[in-house]
Design a protein around this motif. Structure first.
Motif, PDB file in Angstrom:
ATOM      1  N   TRP A  85      -2.671  17.909   3.437  1.00 28.23           N
ATOM      2  CA  TRP A  85      -2.772  18.046   4.958  1.00 28.23           C
ATOM      3  C   TRP A  85      -1.406  18.149   5.314  1.00 28.23           C
ATOM      4  O   TRP A  85      -0.381  17.391   5.039  1.00 28.23           O
ATOM      5  CB  TRP A  85      -3.384  16.602   5.288  1.00 28.23           C
ATOM      6  N   THR A 106      -2.723  15.623  10.571  1.00 28.92           N
ATOM      7  CA  THR A 106      -4.040  14.761  10.532  1.00 28.92           C
ATOM      8  C   THR A 106      -5.019  15.453  10.447  1.00 28.92           C
ATOM      9  O   THR A 106      -6.109  15.269   9.992  1.00 28.92           O
ATOM     10  CB  THR A 106      -3.888  13.853  11.619  1.00 28.92           C
ATOM     11  N   THR A 107      -4.967  16.795  11.025  1.00 29.56           N
ATOM     12  CA  THR A 107      -6.090  17.750  11.185  1.00 29.56           C
ATOM     13  C   THR A 107      -6.219  19.099  10.417  1.00 29.56           C
ATOM     14  O   THR A 107      -7.124  19.904  10.326  1.00 29.56           O
ATOM     15  CB  THR A 107      -6.443  18.087  12.782  1.00 29.56           C
ATOM     16  N   LEU A 126      -5.662  21.198   7.142  1.00 28.16           N
ATOM     17  CA  LEU A 126      -5.786  21.262   5.954  1.00 28.16           C
ATOM     18  C   LEU A 126      -5.309  22.457   5.262  1.00 28.16           C
ATOM     19  O   LEU A 126      -5.851  23.496   5.428  1.00 28.16           O
ATOM     20  CB  LEU A 126      -7.287  21.154   5.145  1.00 28.16           C
ATOM     21  N   CYS A 131      -9.392  21.023  10.936  1.00 26.65           N
ATOM     22  CA  CYS A 131     -10.801  20.336  10.503  1.00 26.65           C
ATOM     23  C   CYS A 131     -10.861  19.137  11.697  1.00 26.65           C
ATOM     24  O   CYS A 131     -11.551  18.031  11.420  1.00 26.65           O
ATOM     25  CB  CYS A 131     -10.408  19.556   9.233  1.00 26.65           C
ATOM     26  N   ARG A 132     -10.356  19.419  13.138  1.00 30.56           N
ATOM     27  CA  ARG A 132     -10.418  18.339  14.023  1.00 30.56           C
ATOM     28  C   ARG A 132     -11.827  18.026  14.403  1.00 30.56           C
ATOM     29  O   ARG A 132     -12.117  16.897  14.536  1.00 30.56           O
ATOM     30  CB  ARG A 132      -9.777  19.027  15.188  1.00 30.56           C
ATOM     31  N   SER A 152     -16.093  22.647   7.426  1.00 31.98           N
ATOM     32  CA  SER A 152     -14.890  21.921   7.585  1.00 31.98           C
ATOM     33  C   SER A 152     -15.163  20.204   6.762  1.00 31.98           C
ATOM     34  O   SER A 152     -14.205  19.622   6.042  1.00 31.98           O
ATOM     35  CB  SER A 152     -14.595  21.429   8.895  1.00 31.98           C
ATOM     36  N   ASP A 153     -16.546  19.773   7.020  1.00 33.77           N
ATOM     37  CA  ASP A 153     -16.829  18.540   6.276  1.00 33.77           C
ATOM     38  C   ASP A 153     -16.741  18.743   4.705  1.00 33.77           C
ATOM     39  O   ASP A 153     -16.386  17.699   4.130  1.00 33.77           O
ATOM     40  CB  ASP A 153     -18.417  18.175   6.813  1.00 33.77           C
ATOM     41  N   ALA A 200     -14.884  20.944   3.165  1.00 36.58           N
ATOM     42  CA  ALA A 200     -13.438  21.192   2.762  1.00 36.58           C
ATOM     43  C   ALA A 200     -12.725  19.872   2.774  1.00 36.58           C
ATOM     44  O   ALA A 200     -11.810  19.886   1.865  1.00 36.58           O
ATOM     45  CB  ALA A 200     -12.937  21.994   3.979  1.00 36.58           C
ATOM     46  N   ARG A 201     -13.084  18.770   3.661  1.00 43.36           N
ATOM     47  CA  ARG A 201     -12.350  17.431   3.511  1.00 43.36           C
ATOM     48  C   ARG A 201     -12.558  16.876   2.312  1.00 43.36           C
ATOM     49  O   ARG A 201     -11.643  16.004   1.693  1.00 43.36           O
ATOM     50  CB  ARG A 201     -12.941  16.516   4.655  1.00 43.36           C
ATOM     51  N   GLN A 202     -13.597  17.209   1.250  1.00 46.16           N
ATOM     52  CA  GLN A 202     -13.820  16.407   0.031  1.00 46.16           C
ATOM     53  C   GLN A 202     -13.316  17.215  -0.920  1.00 46.16           C
ATOM     54  O   GLN A 202     -13.412  16.749  -2.045  1.00 46.16           O
ATOM     55  CB  GLN A 202     -15.469  16.524  -0.097  1.00 46.16           C
ATOM     56  N   ARG A 252     -10.822  18.734  -3.930  1.00 44.98           N
ATOM     57  CA  ARG A 252      -9.796  18.311  -4.772  1.00 44.98           C
ATOM     58  C   ARG A 252      -9.464  19.327  -5.804  1.00 44.98           C
ATOM     59  O   ARG A 252     -10.229  20.284  -6.123  1.00 44.98           O
ATOM     60  CB  ARG A 252     -10.411  17.241  -5.558  1.00 44.98           C
TER      61      ARG A 252
END
Length: 310
Positions: free
Chosen positions: A100, A103-104, A106, A153-154, A160-161, A163-165, A167
């Motif tokens: 990151w 905060t938003t 990635l 990913c704001r 985006s959901d 992508a947040r996961q 690894r």
């Protein structure tokens, strides 16, 4: 009434039906993003005639092979459709970096299973399972051993959901590589070059900037990054580092509260200036209007907008 055929299924639809809607309403999951013929997420292969509202959106080779953008097609006759299958038609890529930048935003770095020829500023469709979304490349092929993307990913969204996961070690599929309006032309060597971005529109311009510097651009380079607030300037430090190394590069970081005043004070030093713009449509339009009022010829402005999901 014309009939659609997908695999063993077939059903009737009204003449003039939008192909994307007809497929999704029948349970054939065709992803989409912009519905404007820009993102290319809704690629399907067709056998039969359709009324295509944007025939030039795809290359002649793609059209010859039967590919169409479902969002731009109206069904006028019986049609056999084959949805784009990322497991068959896409290129596998491994996640080698997912961190990151604020905060938003990635920063996603991918290593494709084989080399990919591209230019700084082009777009690539990314697939996470059956969810697709086009993103601009922020990497530079001559310098980076990976493909880099800056994902905003704001807001919640299917991609985006997912992508947040992500690894390191996970795998995605890469879809179509697209041209994009933003690229560096060596013929610009001596001309003033302005790069204006809002939000993650800075991503593709980050690649274009480094390409200009790699080619030893001689004219002045002015970078303007507009963000909601100071925390949104996610490339502030690397931009400052480049400016410290190159005397012809200046960087300005604007916030939304400063935008109106800063735009009003924008002046051209030379009518030979070239401007590359990228970001949200409203911000690109505001930049464009001000530059035209300042006397920039229209053929010296190149813009790429990040369309919100339709």
């Amino acid at each position: 009434m014309p009939e659609l055929h997908v695999g063993e299924r077939h059903w009737s639809v009204s003449t003039g039906s939008n192909l994307l809607d007809a497929l999704n309403q029948a349970g054939v999951a065709v992803p989409y993003s912009c519905r404007a013929g820009s993102c290319h997420a809704c690629l399907v292969r067709c056998q039969g005639d359709v009324e295509d509202k944007q025939p030039d959106a795809l290359s002649p080779a793609q059209r010859q092979d039967g590919w169409r953008l479902a969002c731009q097609c109206q069904v006028t006759a019986d049609l056999r459709v084959e949805a784009y299958d990322p497991t068959r038609d896409g290129l596998s890529a491994e996640v080698v970096g997912a961190d990151w930048l604020n905060t938003t935003v990635l920063r996603l770095r991918l290593q494709p299973e084989r080399g990919l020829r591209y230019r700084a500023g082009q777009h690539l469709v990314l697939w996470a399972g059956q969810v697709a979304r086009p993103y601009s490349l922020a990497s530079l092929p001559q310098e980076d051993p990976f493909l880099e993307f800056h994902l905003e990913c704001r807001q919640p969204g299917a991609f985006s959901d997912a992508a947040r996961q992500l690894r390191v070690g996970d795998r995605l599929r890469l879809g179509e590589l697209r041209g994009g309006a933003l690229q560096y032309d060596p013929a610009w060597q001596t001309q003033p070059l302005w790069l204006l971005a809002s939000g993650t529109g800075m991503g593709p311009l980050w690649g274009v900037l480094r390409e200009a510097l790699r080619q030893n651009h001689q004219g002045a380079i002015r970078v303007i990054h507009l963000a909601h607030d100071a925390s949104g300037h996610y490339l502030a430090e690397p931009l400052a580092a480049l400016a410290a190394q190159h005397a012809n590069l200046t960087v300005e970081l604007w916030t939304a509260a400063e935008q109106a005043q800063a735009l009003a004070q924008l002046r051209l030093v030379s009518r030979q200036t070239l401007a590359l713009l990228c970001g949200h449509p409203a911000n690109v339009e505001a930049f464009s209007k001000r530059l035209f009022l300042a006397g920039l010829p229209r053929n010296q402005l190149l813009a790429d907008v990040f369309l919100p999901r339709g």
